[in-house]
Scaffold this motif. Sequence first.
Motif, PDB file in Angstrom:
ATOM      1  N   ALA A 149       0.817  -1.207   0.000  1.00  0.00           N
ATOM      2  CA  ALA A 149       0.000   0.000   0.000  1.00  0.00           C
ATOM      3  C   ALA A 149       0.853   1.260   0.000  1.00  0.00           C
ATOM      4  O   ALA A 149       0.434   2.313  -0.500  1.00  0.00           O
ATOM      5  N   ALA A 150       2.060   1.152   0.570  1.00  0.00           N
ATOM      6  CA  ALA A 150       2.976   2.297   0.602  1.00  0.00           C
ATOM      7  C   ALA A 150       3.779   2.434  -0.693  1.00  0.00           C
ATOM      8  O   ALA A 150       4.619   3.335  -0.797  1.00  0.00           O
ATOM      9  N   GLY A 151       3.547   1.546  -1.656  1.00  0.00           N
ATOM     10  CA  GLY A 151       4.194   1.683  -2.958  1.00  0.00           C
ATOM     11  C   GLY A 151       5.424   0.829  -3.170  1.00  0.00           C
ATOM     12  O   GLY A 151       6.137   1.001  -4.163  1.00  0.00           O
ATOM     13  N   PHE A 152       5.680  -0.121  -2.269  1.00  0.00           N
ATOM     14  CA  PHE A 152       6.840  -0.995  -2.424  1.00  0.00           C
ATOM     15  C   PHE A 152       6.462  -2.218  -3.258  1.00  0.00           C
ATOM     16  O   PHE A 152       5.314  -2.665  -3.266  1.00  0.00           O
ATOM     17  N   GLY A 153       7.453  -2.766  -3.928  1.00  0.00           N
ATOM     18  CA  GLY A 153       7.256  -3.972  -4.718  1.00  0.00           C
ATOM     19  C   GLY A 153       8.250  -5.041  -4.323  1.00  0.00           C
ATOM     20  O   GLY A 153       9.116  -4.832  -3.478  1.00  0.00           O
ATOM     21  N   GLY A 154       8.126  -6.196  -4.965  1.00  0.00           N
ATOM     22  CA  GLY A 154       9.042  -7.297  -4.692  1.00  0.00           C
ATOM     23  C   GLY A 154       9.072  -7.696  -3.234  1.00  0.00           C
ATOM     24  O   GLY A 154      10.123  -8.084  -2.707  1.00  0.00           O
ATOM     25  N   ALA A 212      11.678  -5.423   0.808  1.00  0.00           N
ATOM     26  CA  ALA A 212      10.917  -4.847  -0.298  1.00  0.00           C
ATOM     27  C   ALA A 212      11.798  -3.863  -1.052  1.00  0.00           C
ATOM     28  O   ALA A 212      12.825  -3.401  -0.534  1.00  0.00           O
ATOM     29  N   THR A 213      11.398  -3.539  -2.258  1.00  0.00           N
ATOM     30  CA  THR A 213      12.162  -2.593  -3.064  1.00  0.00           C
ATOM     31  C   THR A 213      11.258  -1.480  -3.571  1.00  0.00           C
ATOM     32  O   THR A 213      10.040  -1.634  -3.668  1.00  0.00           O
ATOM     33  N   LEU A 214      11.881  -0.366  -3.889  1.00  0.00           N
ATOM     34  CA  LEU A 214      11.160   0.780  -4.445  1.00  0.00           C
ATOM     35  C   LEU A 214      11.269   0.717  -5.964  1.00  0.00           C
ATOM     36  O   LEU A 214      12.370   0.763  -6.507  1.00  0.00           O
ATOM     37  N   PRO A 215      10.156   0.570  -6.661  1.00  0.00           N
ATOM     38  CA  PRO A 215      10.216   0.455  -8.133  1.00  0.00           C
ATOM     39  C   PRO A 215      10.901   1.666  -8.767  1.00  0.00           C
ATOM     40  O   PRO A 215      10.828   2.776  -8.230  1.00  0.00           O
TER      41      PRO A 215
END
Length: 268
Positions: free
Chosen positions: A191-196, A265-268
Amino acid sequence: MSPSAGNAWGRVVSETYSAEAVSYRELWAPLLLPHGERLLDELPLAGARSVLDLGCGCGTLLPAVRRRAPAATVFGIDRAAGMLALAPREFPRALMDGTSLGFGLGVFDAVVTVFVLFHTPTPRQVLDEIRRVLKPGGALATTTWGGNPDFPAHRVWLEELDARGATADPVTMTDHEPVRTEARVQGLLEAAGFGGVRTWTRPFGHTYTVDQFLALRTKHGWNARRFATLGPEARRDLLDRTRRRLEAMNPSDLFEDTPVISAIATLP
């Protein structure tokens, strides 16, 4: 929750951890450190140039970050001045709230925040700030608890506190509900915009000696605050009774299996 209520919560966290900084460093931080180090092993730190330890406390994890990120500037921030005062001085440190970081956009290659998110009523706000200060492609690593301890030796301790009328801990500075499962942690991160996002759970995995168990529960944290509400005679009686009960138990009953939830997690 209103901003004023959140600020009041933050003050309690700051004041409590500052007051208990020495006992934290001596009794609790060494037991938490292995979980932080295992978390660091999952981060791509070898080429990092800047790393933030958000909620670094007394700085126990900072040297381990530097070993894994030898080319990086490693920052430590915490909102408890008493904790920061004990952190290694060779690292840049700052008194700062995780919900309002004093850094610009895209400063860090990686952020680690270990046993922190349950100490704020707004973990999403902390994650939003982490997202803001991470570089594109940057990584976040976090651990939190899956709830309060519930193992045989701890239940004995609580029984003895209750039997003597030890009052409830007057300090409220934890909320495990938003982060007590892997699914909830993953949902917050996404929800905070992190992926992976990758999550896993391990038990805390520490077997106490009787002396270590009693030292921790009488000298640090919410157990010690409850213990301190008793008079001298009640304290002596509680310690004598609890020690006898613990010494009659199997070593496995002093094994703390509280779930530790970790995520990368990573930031796209």
